[in-house]
Design a protein around this motif. Structure first.
Motif, PDB file in Angstrom:
ATOM      1  N   LYS A  56       6.752  -1.944   7.448  1.00 13.07           N
ATOM      2  CA  LYS A  56       6.940  -0.633   6.837  1.00 13.07           C
ATOM      3  C   LYS A  56       7.810  -0.809   5.595  1.00 13.07           C
ATOM      4  O   LYS A  56       8.735  -1.636   5.588  1.00 13.07           O
ATOM      5  CB  LYS A  56       7.657   0.322   7.795  1.00 13.07           C
ATOM      6  CG  LYS A  56       6.825   0.771   8.961  1.00 13.07           C
ATOM      7  CD  LYS A  56       7.630   1.738   9.805  1.00 13.07           C
ATOM      8  CE  LYS A  56       6.855   2.199  11.001  1.00 13.07           C
ATOM      9  NZ  LYS A  56       7.637   3.143  11.816  1.00 13.07           N
ATOM     10  N   ASN A 112       0.867  -1.174   0.000  1.00 14.39           N
ATOM     11  CA  ASN A 112       0.000   0.000   0.000  1.00 14.39           C
ATOM     12  C   ASN A 112       0.908   1.229   0.000  1.00 14.39           C
ATOM     13  O   ASN A 112       1.540   1.545   1.004  1.00 14.39           O
ATOM     14  CB  ASN A 112      -0.915  -0.010   1.226  1.00 14.39           C
ATOM     15  CG  ASN A 112      -1.906   1.133   1.206  1.00 14.39           C
ATOM     16  OD1 ASN A 112      -1.552   2.269   0.933  1.00 14.39           O
ATOM     17  ND2 ASN A 112      -3.149   0.819   1.516  1.00 14.39           N
ATOM     18  N   THR A 137       3.161   0.518   3.601  1.00  8.55           N
ATOM     19  CA  THR A 137       3.217  -0.775   4.292  1.00  8.55           C
ATOM     20  C   THR A 137       3.102  -1.914   3.283  1.00  8.55           C
ATOM     21  O   THR A 137       2.577  -1.738   2.187  1.00  8.55           O
ATOM     22  CB  THR A 137       2.086  -0.935   5.324  1.00  8.55           C
ATOM     23  OG1 THR A 137       0.830  -0.784   4.660  1.00  8.55           O
ATOM     24  CG2 THR A 137       2.207   0.073   6.454  1.00  8.55           C
ATOM     25  N   THR A 190      -0.018   4.078   2.612  1.00  6.21           N
ATOM     26  CA  THR A 190       0.370   3.885   4.016  1.00  6.21           C
ATOM     27  C   THR A 190       1.817   3.444   4.174  1.00  6.21           C
ATOM     28  O   THR A 190       2.295   3.294   5.304  1.00  6.21           O
ATOM     29  CB  THR A 190      -0.546   2.845   4.700  1.00  6.21           C
ATOM     30  OG1 THR A 190      -0.403   1.582   4.034  1.00  6.21           O
ATOM     31  CG2 THR A 190      -1.996   3.297   4.685  1.00  6.21           C
TER      32      THR A 190
END
Length: 143
Positions: free
Chosen positions: A51, A32, A37, A35
């Motif tokens: 992360k 993503n 992530t 985000t």
């Protein structure tokens, strides 16, 4: 008797199709970009959420659904000053998921377009892809 044979054949076909369908995407990495992530799932169960760093301003991380194309335990970027790319899983031309030493940048855009992970996480993902097989792995990059 004929119905029993047909029913058994139908049940066998359903079992075969179910196992092939499940195996077709047994390992899924969802990146993503919004985000920063990556969520790794196997057989529908979330294993990891890490992360990442994707493309910084002026570069892109292509969106889409991909299969890994090649794996390299260690790769050196010919395009970017022979930068080390440990545990590389290439999925779209020169784009890869790989480890980085720039761990302070994880969680925000910082790359030339690749998906960068902590090297230990990249090693874990690399091993999962090898275990599941490239044909049974999907990489999904979304916003």
């Amino acid at each position: 008797m004929k119905m029993t044979v047909l029913a058994a054949a139908a049940a066998a076909a359903m079992l075969l199709c179910g196992s092939v369908g499940a195996k077709a995407a047994s390992l899924v990495a969802k990146v993503n970009v919004g985000t920063q992530t990556m969520t790794v799932s196997q057989n529908g169960h979330v294993l990891y959420r890490w992360k990442v760093s994707t493309a910084r301003k002026g570069y892109i991380t292509p969106r889409g659904t991909y299969r890994p194309q090649r794996l390299h335990r260690m790769w050196y970027s010919r395009k970017y000053e022979m930068s080390p790319m440990p545990y590389s899983v290439f999925y779209h031309g020169g784009y890869a998921i790989h480890g980085t030493g720039a761990v302070k940048s994880l969680g925000r855009p910082a790359s030339h377009g690749c998906v960068r992970l902590h090297t230990a996480n990249a090693a874990t993902f690399y091993a999962l892809v090898k275990q599941a097989g490239m044909g049974n792995t999907r990489i999904v990059v979304t916003n």
